[in-house]
Structure formats: C-alpha cells, structure tokens
Motif scaffolding. Structure first.
Motif, PDB file in Angstrom:
ATOM      1  N   ARG A  90       0.910  -1.145   0.030  1.00 14.95           N
ATOM      2  CA  ARG A  90       0.052  -0.054  -0.047  1.00 14.95           C
ATOM      3  C   ARG A  90       0.999   1.209   0.133  1.00 14.95           C
ATOM      4  O   ARG A  90       0.433   2.159  -0.641  1.00 14.95           O
ATOM      5  CB  ARG A  90      -0.950   0.053   1.100  1.00 14.95           C
ATOM      6  N   GLU A  93       2.163   1.803  -3.420  1.00 15.03           N
ATOM      7  CA  GLU A  93       1.247   2.397  -4.162  1.00 15.03           C
ATOM      8  C   GLU A  93       1.176   3.940  -3.966  1.00 15.03           C
ATOM      9  O   GLU A  93       1.004   4.942  -4.925  1.00 15.03           O
ATOM     10  CB  GLU A  93       0.136   1.900  -4.192  1.00 15.03           C
ATOM     11  N   GLU A  96       3.960   5.741  -5.389  1.00 13.75           N
ATOM     12  CA  GLU A  96       3.883   5.885  -6.969  1.00 13.75           C
ATOM     13  C   GLU A  96       3.030   7.114  -7.384  1.00 13.75           C
ATOM     14  O   GLU A  96       3.132   7.864  -8.070  1.00 13.75           O
ATOM     15  CB  GLU A  96       3.357   4.417  -7.394  1.00 13.75           C
TER      16      GLU A  96
END
Length: 271
Positions: A90, A93, A96
């Motif tokens: 998580r 992500e 990113e």
C-alpha cells in the motif's frame, strides 16, 4: 527491589523517548514487564527490546495501531511477514501516486508551448482485432493490461502490422466509467475468447506525442485540448491512443512514445 530496567534505561537502549514508550503502553502495544503497585514505576525486560524496535519501525511506516496489534499478536512468522508485506504494498502504491503527481506539477509549473507539436491526420477506416468493455477509470489500468495480454497471446509478432492502440469514450473521464477498446492491427483478423473483429471508422484527429511514462499524460491531454480549441472545432467522439513505443517494447520509460489522437472537424482540406 527492581524487576528490570526503568523506563528511562529502556528508552536509552531502544532510542525511543519515555513519552513514546508511555504512549505504546496506553495503546496496548507494549506493556511493561512489571509495574510497581506502590510507585507506579514501569519496568521493562531485555526481551522486550526487539518488540519495541519493531513497533517503532511499523509506526514510522504509518501502520495503523490495529494492524500493529495484529502483527505483534501472531506467532506465525509467515503470517506476520504477510501482514507487513500488505502494508508495504500500500505504501508503494501511495509513493507511486505521489511521484506521478510531482512529475505532473513540474510540467505544469514549467509550461513550454513550443515543444508541443500537433499534426492533423485523416485516419482511414481500419479492421482490427480488439477487446472491448465498459470499465471504471479506477480499474482501467488493470483492465488494459489484461486485455492487451490477451491480444498479444492470440497474435504473435509476425502477425502484427502496426502499433497497438486504445480508444476511450469521453464518459470514462467525465463520469468515471465508460467504454474502453484496446486493439491491434494484424494481417489476418480472427475472433476468439474476448477478442473480436472491429471496424474502426475513418476519423480526422489532431495528434500530439506524449513522451515517457503516463504519469503526466493528462498534461499532454490538456495542452492538446487547448490547441484544438484554438485551431479547430472539436467534435464528439472517443480519443485514440497509439502506443508507438511502450513497456512491451522497452523497459526504459524515457523511450516510451504515445500518440494521442483528439477527434476534430477540419475547417478546410489539408488544414
């Protein structure tokens, strides 16, 4: 008689503040080995040092208290590793998404209209093999990857006659869900599984090339849209993307090239 290390001594050994250790105690994450019933002093054991350090690292990664408790409560090393891996995924992500936002902001803060080259093209009718579906914007990347993988599996390199493409309904962006089509031009189109033969109608489009990752492709979309408004008449219709060079061609993102085709109505032949 003392029954372990004082909270101050434990704080020194673990490099955690006394205040932090008290907070861990109150949250039920790390209770002292003993608490003196008369003085209320907290005493810790040497065996609690690894647990204190693990809690500290997890909290530095913003692992929620409930998950920290679950990780500490399990005696199964694999289960503990899985719980930590889920949170790390998580975090990756989120990083990113942050990186993508930074890239977009840098381009927006340093606009250079001169480097946007737009070409007006008349695309002929084309017969392609495609996978189509009604997709949410949130799920569009996963859906695209699966659909393109299915096309790649059905048609090898020797059968392909051009770069793959995608066609996206306006509703995908305006309403968060809409029609998506990914396609490939091939020598001998054939259907099978989700793959179908699709006739793409002729279209006039304004084309701009987006270089690199798709993190900031919305910036190129915006600049191309502005150009269309200034120089031509936009018409209703899906936007086409042609993946001239993409992840399936090279692992170097800087070399990726995506052509964005914005539907337009030409004011004059060759305009």
């Amino acid at each position: 008689m003392r029954h372990g290390m004082t909270i101050g001594e434990f704080a020194t050994l673990t490099h955690l503040s006394v205040r932090t250790l008290r907070r861990y105690h109150q949250a039920g994450l790390l209770e002292p080995a003993t608490v003196d019933p008369f003085t209320g002093y907290r005493y810790y054991s040497a065996g609690q040092i690894p647990s204190a350090q693990v809690i500290h690292r997890l909290r530095e990664l913003d692992v929620p208290l409930a998950e920290v408790r679950s990780i500490l409560a399990t005696d199964d090393p694999q289960r503990r590793a899985d719980l930590i891996a889920e949170h790390l995924h998580r975090l990756e992500e989120e990083l990113e998404r942050t990186r993508a936002a930074v890239v977009s902001l840098r381009r927006l803060l340093r606009p250079d209209r001169e480097d946007l080259r737009v070409e007006l093209r008349s695309l002929p009718a084309r017969t392609v093999v495609a996978v189509r579906g009604h997709v949410t914007l949130e799920d569009s990347t996963r859906w695209y990857d699966a659909a393109m993988a299915e096309l790649d599996a059905a048609f090898g390199p020797a059968e392909r006659t051009g770069a793959p493409g995608g066609r996206y309904a306006n509703e995908l962006f305006t309403a968060g869900a809409g029609a998506m089509t990914v396609y490939r031009p091939v020598r001998e189109p054939r259907a099978g599984g989700r793959v179908e033969i699709v006739e793409l109608p002729p279209a006039d489009v304004a084309v701009a090339v987006h270089a690199g990752r798709h993190d900031d492709i919305d910036v190129t979309y915006g600049r191309l849209g502005s150009w269309v408004v200034e120089h031509a008449l936009a018409v209703d219709g899906p936007v086409d993307e042609t993946y001239v060079v993409g992840p399936r061609d090279t692992a170097t993102p800087a070399d990726w090239r995506t052509e964005i085709g914005w539907p337009v109505f030409r004011l004059a032949p060759g305009g």
